[in-house]
Design an enzyme around this catalytic site. Structure first.
Site, PDB file in Angstrom:
ATOM      1  N   ILE A  49      99.291 101.666  31.803  1.00 25.34           N
ATOM      2  CA  ILE A  49      98.298 101.088  30.889  1.00 25.34           C
ATOM      3  C   ILE A  49      98.812 100.996  29.458  1.00 25.34           C
ATOM      4  O   ILE A  49      98.441 100.085  28.723  1.00 25.34           O
ATOM      5  CB  ILE A  49      96.968 101.887  30.923  1.00 25.34           C
ATOM      6  CG1 ILE A  49      97.177 103.331  30.449  1.00 25.34           C
ATOM      7  CG2 ILE A  49      96.342 101.848  32.306  1.00 25.34           C
ATOM      8  CD1 ILE A  49      95.881 104.105  30.227  1.00 25.34           C
ATOM      9  N   CYS A  60      98.330 103.720  42.877  1.00 27.78           N
ATOM     10  CA  CYS A  60      99.152 103.919  41.677  1.00 27.78           C
ATOM     11  C   CYS A  60      99.047 105.408  41.366  1.00 27.78           C
ATOM     12  O   CYS A  60      99.313 106.230  42.242  1.00 27.78           O
ATOM     13  CB  CYS A  60      98.703 103.022  40.532  1.00 27.78           C
ATOM     14  SG  CYS A  60      96.927 102.987  40.208  1.00 27.78           S
TER      15      CYS A  60
END
Length: 607
Positions: free
Chosen positions: A314, A374
């Site tokens: 992110i 993930c």
């Protein structure tokens, strides 16, 4: 709560302003007509004469209006007039520009950073702390949660013909997919969010797995996010399962229940090897062992193959979008455009996400089940599973099917919208912020460009979704997970975005759509075939705005409007002919006359 109103800001709280200025302000609030129609539940808070430092046409005098929902600016005498209409939810940062001793024209005022790729700058007169009231109000209403106020979605009183909250019903969606089967069952073990507080209440798991098995597996998966079925192929019964990383840690811990559970998933449709797609770069997955995470090793998960997809985290995506914003707003860096775009790595990340989803879809088409994760299974995982389903299942390419896909894979399965977007939160530097969902919608747009007839919805839908991702006008994208939405009574106290969309569905339809139920879409994920989504990222530039609709689409819409006009005239003529006054028609000829709808079915517009 939803109908509560916010009172007009009382400037008598500010001791620096005298009573005459307060009275003048109140009079202007009463007398000055607002140039934009307020939404039901929207209330005006303040207006002020101000200078907007327009990056395209220079300083513009006008008036700014702030409501509990938006900032609206209209120029006083510019030709053409300059207007801004910014939902306060789209504001990420408000800062004071210059000080009382600042020198230079228009050096004192406010700098506003928006989440939708634009920045705003306003200048005020330096004397008398003229920006204090507007800064305080803007800061308060743009970040309501930081000030103990409600998000606008709870104040809105909008009403629509359709209830968008009824779009997604998990049991109906699983039945559409053909579930349950003799290999897969529906469980309510998470009914009170006890197994996993970020998962939905209705889950699909292997038929052979008991409730006790599920509890044991949850202890070995990050955040308790166990592998659960998200989609099943009707013909070959291959499944897409999603989850979070296993808690292997530095010591290489094992969990026999987790290993057996993945073996049961493999056995469900006779897959020779279960493919586990780890969205992360391998080096990141290894590094996660230091914090107790990790990945499935070949030695412990013997009938599984592990594939790393090299999609970054992110933080990398946040920095990439910041770089993109720098080269597109306010001015496009034309002299070195290609190298500047390349340096942002944005399209490179789009390519890797699409490429990963293609691998998932291809494996499923070949009859092999997959598990996707993930780190925590709510960012890159959601991107990969939803894009793969979009490629595999034509239902998700319809207007309502796409809404179901977002509700299921993103909203229900706990993508952290509140953390990633920062709804109503002043902490703009929060490291949890990231444009993961924006990136996904960009990937969808890339697919619509490569397959212009395969999607029932158009670009306007994608842009509307992103605008209301930030706006806080609807409850759809609020909070981090389903349990938080239940606690905050989102479904009963706010309106769904799909209420707006489905009450005006024709605005979001693609005129070129051709349904093809069995077609699997494989987009080309190469840099040569990917484009920057100009009409989204550069839309605030007036030069770009003039070029938004393609001439082909515009002409097609004109032809459709012409067809509708002829059909209306045809109906009117037939109604006239069938009226009692039309006695010249014989009974036999009247009975043989085709109905308006019969005529309509035989009309075709040439293109």
């Amino acid at each position: 709560m939803a109908s509560a109103s916010i009172p007009v800001y009382n400037r008598s709280n500010n001791p620096l302003e005298n009573s005459s200025s307060q009275n003048a302000s109140r009079e202007s609030l009463k007398m000055e007509p607002l140039a934009v129609t307020l939404l039901p539940g929207e209330e005006r808070v303040i207006d002020k004469d101000i200078m907007y430092i327009c990056p395209f046409s220079g300083p513009v005098k006008g008036k700014v209006f702030i409501t509990n929902y938006r900032l609206y600016f209209k120029s006083a005498d510019a030709d053409p007039s300059v207007t801004l209409n910014v939902p306060l939810g789209a504001i990420g940062r408000v800062e004071k520009m210059g000080g009382a001793s600042s020198r230079g024209e228009n050096s004192y005022g406010l700098d506003i950073t928006c989440k939708d790729m634009r920045n705003l700058r306003f200048a005020l007169k330096q004397e008398g702390h003229s920006r204090r009231d507007i800064f305080d109000i803007l800061f308060r209403y743009a970040f309501p949660l930081s000030h103990g106020l409600l998000l606008f979605a709870y104040l809105s009183q909008e009403k629509y013909e359709e209830n968008g909250w009824s779009v997604y019903k998990p049991m109906e969606e699983f039945r559409r997919q053909g579930l349950p089967t003799d290999k897969w069952r529906i469980t309510f073990i998470n009914d009170n969010y006890e197994l996993c507080d970020t998962y939905p209440t209705i889950l699909v798991v292997p038929f052979k797995a008991t409730e006790e098995d599920l509890r044991k597996v949850s202890t070995f998966r990050s955040r308790g996010r166990i592998p659960v079925l998200s989609w099943i192929h009707r013909e070959n019964q291959a499944v897409i399962c999603r989850c979070s990383q296993p808690l292997v840690g530095m010591s290489g811990k094992r969990n026999k229940d987790d290993e057996r559970y993945l073996e049961v998933i493999r056995e469900a449709n006779g897959t020779a090897k279960l493919t586990i797609y780890d969205a992360r770069p391998s080096v990141n997955a290894v590094a996660n062992k230091a914090t107790g995470g990790g990945y499935e090793g070949d030695d412990t998960y013997q009938n599984a193959e592990l594939v790393f997809l090299d999609i970054h985290n992110i933080h990398v995506m946040r920095e990439s979008l910041k770089k993109l914003k720098d080269i597109v707003y306010p001015n496009v860096e034309e002299s070195h455009w290609l190298s500047s775009l390349e340096s942002t790595h944005w399209l490179e990340h789009i390519k890797l996400v699409l490429s990963g989803a293609i691998q998932v879809a291809d494996k499923i088409s070949g009859g092999n089940s997959v598990v996707v994760h993930c780190s925590d299974g709510w960012d890159r995982t959601a991107q990969l599973t939803s894009l793969a389903m979009l490629m595999l299942d034509s239902h998700y390419r319809t207007l309502r099917g796409f809404q179901v896909l977002l509700e299921k894979e993103w909203i229900s399965f706990g993508h952290k919208f509140a953390s990633r977007i920062g709804h109503g939160d002043k902490n703009h530097a929060d490291q949890d912020r990231s444009p993961i969902f924006v990136q996904f919608i960009d990937c969808v747009w890339q697919m619509t460009k490569q397959f212009p007839t395969a999607f029932e919805f158009n670009e306007r839908l994608l842009m509307t979704i992103l605008d209301h991702l930030f706006s806080c006008r609807f409850g759809t994208f609020l909070y981090n997970c389903e349990s938080a939405r239940d606690t905050n009574e989102v479904r009963s106290k706010t309106v769904s975005l799909w209420s707006l969309v489905n009450s005006d569905s024709t605005s979001y339809l693609n005129p070129f759509y051709t349904p093809e139920s069995s077609r699997v879409l494989y987009p080309v994920a190469s840099m040569r075939h990917l484009e920057l989504w100009v009409t989204y990222y550069i839309r605030w530039n007036p030069r770009i705005r003039q070029q938004q609709q393609s001439p082909v689409e515009q002409r097609y819409m004109e032809l459709l409007a012409l067809r509708d006009e002829y059909l209306k005239k045809l109906e009117e003529l037939q109604l006239t002919d069938s009226s009692p006054n039309s006695s010249h028609l014989s009974n036999s000829s009247a009975s043989n006359a085709a109905s308006p709808t019969q005529h309509i079915n035989h009309l075709h517009t040439p293109f």
